[in-house]
Scaffold this active site. Structure first.
Site, PDB file in Angstrom:
ATOM      1  N   HIS A   1      -7.433 -39.471 -73.814  1.00  0.00           N
ATOM      2  CA  HIS A   1      -8.041 -38.135 -73.807  1.00  0.00           C
ATOM      3  C   HIS A   1      -7.771 -37.438 -72.489  1.00  0.00           C
ATOM      4  O   HIS A   1      -7.563 -38.087 -71.472  1.00  0.00           O
ATOM      5  CB  HIS A   1      -9.538 -38.164 -74.131  1.00  0.00           C
ATOM      6  CG  HIS A   1     -10.426 -38.902 -73.164  1.00  0.00           C
ATOM      7  ND1 HIS A   1     -10.283 -40.230 -72.853  1.00  0.00           N
ATOM      8  CD2 HIS A   1     -11.515 -38.491 -72.459  1.00  0.00           C
ATOM      9  CE1 HIS A   1     -11.241 -40.620 -72.023  1.00  0.00           C
ATOM     10  NE2 HIS A   1     -11.996 -39.573 -71.749  1.00  0.00           N
TER      11      HIS A   1
ATOM     12  N   HIS B   1     -19.611 -41.058 -64.215  1.00  0.00           N
ATOM     13  CA  HIS B   1     -19.025 -39.707 -64.301  1.00  0.00           C
ATOM     14  C   HIS B   1     -19.769 -38.709 -63.424  1.00  0.00           C
ATOM     15  O   HIS B   1     -19.866 -37.535 -63.757  1.00  0.00           O
ATOM     16  CB  HIS B   1     -19.072 -39.195 -65.737  1.00  0.00           C
ATOM     17  CG  HIS B   1     -18.376 -40.070 -66.732  1.00  0.00           C
ATOM     18  ND1 HIS B   1     -18.832 -41.303 -67.079  1.00  0.00           N
ATOM     19  CD2 HIS B   1     -17.252 -39.856 -67.464  1.00  0.00           C
ATOM     20  CE1 HIS B   1     -18.019 -41.833 -67.993  1.00  0.00           C
ATOM     21  NE2 HIS B   1     -17.055 -40.988 -68.238  1.00  0.00           N
TER      22      HIS B   1
ATOM     23  N   GLU C   1      -9.614 -44.425 -68.091  1.00  0.00           N
ATOM     24  CA  GLU C   1     -10.768 -45.292 -68.393  1.00  0.00           C
ATOM     25  C   GLU C   1     -10.346 -46.609 -69.051  1.00  0.00           C
ATOM     26  O   GLU C   1     -11.143 -47.546 -69.120  1.00  0.00           O
ATOM     27  CB  GLU C   1     -11.759 -44.553 -69.306  1.00  0.00           C
ATOM     28  CG  GLU C   1     -12.457 -43.408 -68.605  1.00  0.00           C
ATOM     29  CD  GLU C   1     -13.321 -42.578 -69.539  1.00  0.00           C
ATOM     30  OE1 GLU C   1     -14.123 -41.776 -69.040  1.00  0.00           O
ATOM     31  OE2 GLU C   1     -13.208 -42.714 -70.779  1.00  0.00           O
TER      32      GLU C   1
ATOM     33  N   HIS D   1     -16.975 -43.930 -75.201  1.00  0.00           N
ATOM     34  CA  HIS D   1     -18.368 -43.652 -74.810  1.00  0.00           C
ATOM     35  C   HIS D   1     -18.649 -42.155 -74.690  1.00  0.00           C
ATOM     36  O   HIS D   1     -19.538 -41.756 -73.947  1.00  0.00           O
ATOM     37  CB  HIS D   1     -18.692 -44.380 -73.505  1.00  0.00           C
ATOM     38  CG  HIS D   1     -17.842 -43.940 -72.323  1.00  0.00           C
ATOM     39  ND1 HIS D   1     -17.368 -44.808 -71.375  1.00  0.00           N
ATOM     40  CD2 HIS D   1     -17.389 -42.723 -71.950  1.00  0.00           C
ATOM     41  CE1 HIS D   1     -16.674 -44.134 -70.466  1.00  0.00           C
ATOM     42  NE2 HIS D   1     -16.678 -42.872 -70.801  1.00  0.00           N
TER      43      HIS D   1
END
Lengths: 288, 114
Positions: free
Chosen positions: A193, A59, A240, A12
């Site tokens: 990531h 976030h 995530e 996303h």
């Protein structure tokens, strides 16, 4: 009764929002990622879900460190997106399904998941971009939504086993909902990531591909990971993966794969998209 | 129980970091709003003072250095909103933290897809 017809997991990253706004879907950099949604669009057109239950991590649009819920569920009739500070266009509002939200909340709490209940949620890019990828073209959103937020910001994070069990409880709650609706699940985030520290930019393709295989064939293996292992192998923001694990936990039936795509990089991330279908298992067999 | 053995180059935003960086992160959280981003740009010192930043926070903000901001308790999700004020992407901040040029950092990302 409500039925979970399938689940979509997708990265996303905010730059997807810029790529959509700038119509870069066919640029060589973005094409492999956007093309992953063609089979998703075909499937959605065929199956026409009524509700999307979106499992994601905020976030810092809705939640701040003053009160950080580990798990939180929206129970509103409408959800708004807002400025997140980095210039991606704000999406139009999303319809809620408050009745289904309360049903899920009541069942989760009865099942000993003491989640935070929210009558207002500003949904961030982790919710809005997967929706925009599923339903491109700017039409009215054809599904009602239920946002489920998981804390990926502030350690200690919920452990993968707990996220898997939460998903199982969500799945059980949805399938006990008396209305005859079709539900699609979303798990958004990842895969590997890392944005912060001297190891920023770390991506782990072998681990991501391992996770995608386990999503289909052996989700228990994902539930057995520790958060330390995930941070080590998938980077600090690779946590995530928790949203994928919860989503997979909610699929109670026989699970088959419609499509699976992996492409590095999108932004700083291993870009991964999977569409899984959930087939009901007859009760007599399920009880054995 | 702590998180576990340190992972090189990998900050863990735990309770102690969150407590240390609270004011800094609260200021960066405020940058969701354009009005607040503009107020910061108009008078940076006054804006930092309004959020009660510590001298270490202020020095880190002035340095525009992401590793210093993290050492001061900043969380990357909120810091990304601070970076957004200057039009910096997560690749820009990745390049800065790893001492690479932006082009080298992008090449590094792409190399991991092979």
């Amino acid at each position: 009764m409500a039925r979970i017809i399938g689940g979509l997991t997708t990265s996303h990253v905010p730059s997807i929002g810029k790529a959509i706004a700038q119509k870069q879907q066919q640029d060589p950099y973005w094409k492999p990622f956007f093309d992953a949604f063609h089979p998703v669009h075909d499937w959605l057109a065929r199956e026409k879900p009524d509700v999307a239950v979106v499992i994601y991590n905020d976030h810092g649009l809705n939640n701040f460190l003053d009160k950080m819920p580990t798990f939180a569920i929206g129970a509103a009739h409408e959800y708004h997106n807002a400025d997140e500070g980095w210039g991606i266009p704000v999406q139009k509002p999303f319809k809620g399904d408050a009745k289904l939200s309360w049903h899920i909340i009541e069942n989760l709490v009865a099942d000993e998941f003491d989640i935070t209940m929210c009558q207002e949620v500003l949904v961030d890019h982790a919710f809005t971009l997967p929706m925009a990828l599923m339903y491109p073209g700017g039409q009215d959103w054809p599904v009602r939504t239920v946002p489920v937020m998981m804390n990926s910001v502030q350690h200690p994070l919920p452990n993968p086993r707990r996220c898997y069990k939460l998903g199982q409880a969500i799945g059980k709650a949805i399938e006990s909902y008396p209305e005859d609706i079709k539900v699609v699940l979303l798990g958004t985030g990842g895969l590997s990531h890392q944005l912060d520290g001297e190891r920023a930019g770390f991506i782990n393709k072998p681990f991501d591909l391992w996770c995608m295989d386990k999503m289909l064939n052996d989700p228990e293996a994902l539930a057995r990971l520790s958060n330390h292992e995930i941070v080590e192998k998938a980077g600090s923001q690779g946590v995530e993966l928790m949203t994928w694990i919860a989503m997979r936990g909610a699929m109670q039936g026989r699970v088959t794969q419609i499509s699976s795509t992996y492409h590095v990089p999108i932004s700083n991330t291993g870009g991964a998209v999977m569409l899984l279908e959930n087939h009901p298992v007859p009760r007599a067999i399920a009880a054995e | 129980m702590t998180f576990g053995a340190p992972i090189p180059g990998t900050p863990v935003f735990d309770g102690s970091a969150a407590a240390k960086g609270y004011a800094l992160n609260k200021m960066c959280f405020s940058f969701n709003s354009k009005e607040n981003r503009d107020a910061f740009l108009a008078d940076e010192d006054a804006y930092c003072a309004r959020y009660g930043l510590s001298p270490e926070h202020v020095a880190a903000i002035k340095s525009r250095n992401v590793l210093k901001l993290i050492a001061a308790g900043g969380n990357v999700y909120y810091l990304a909103k601070f970076a957004g004020i200057f039009g910096l992407s997560v690749q820009d901040i990745g390049a800065q933290q790893t001492g690479r040029t932006l082009e080298d950092f992008k090449a590094y990302l792409a190399s991991q897809g092979a």
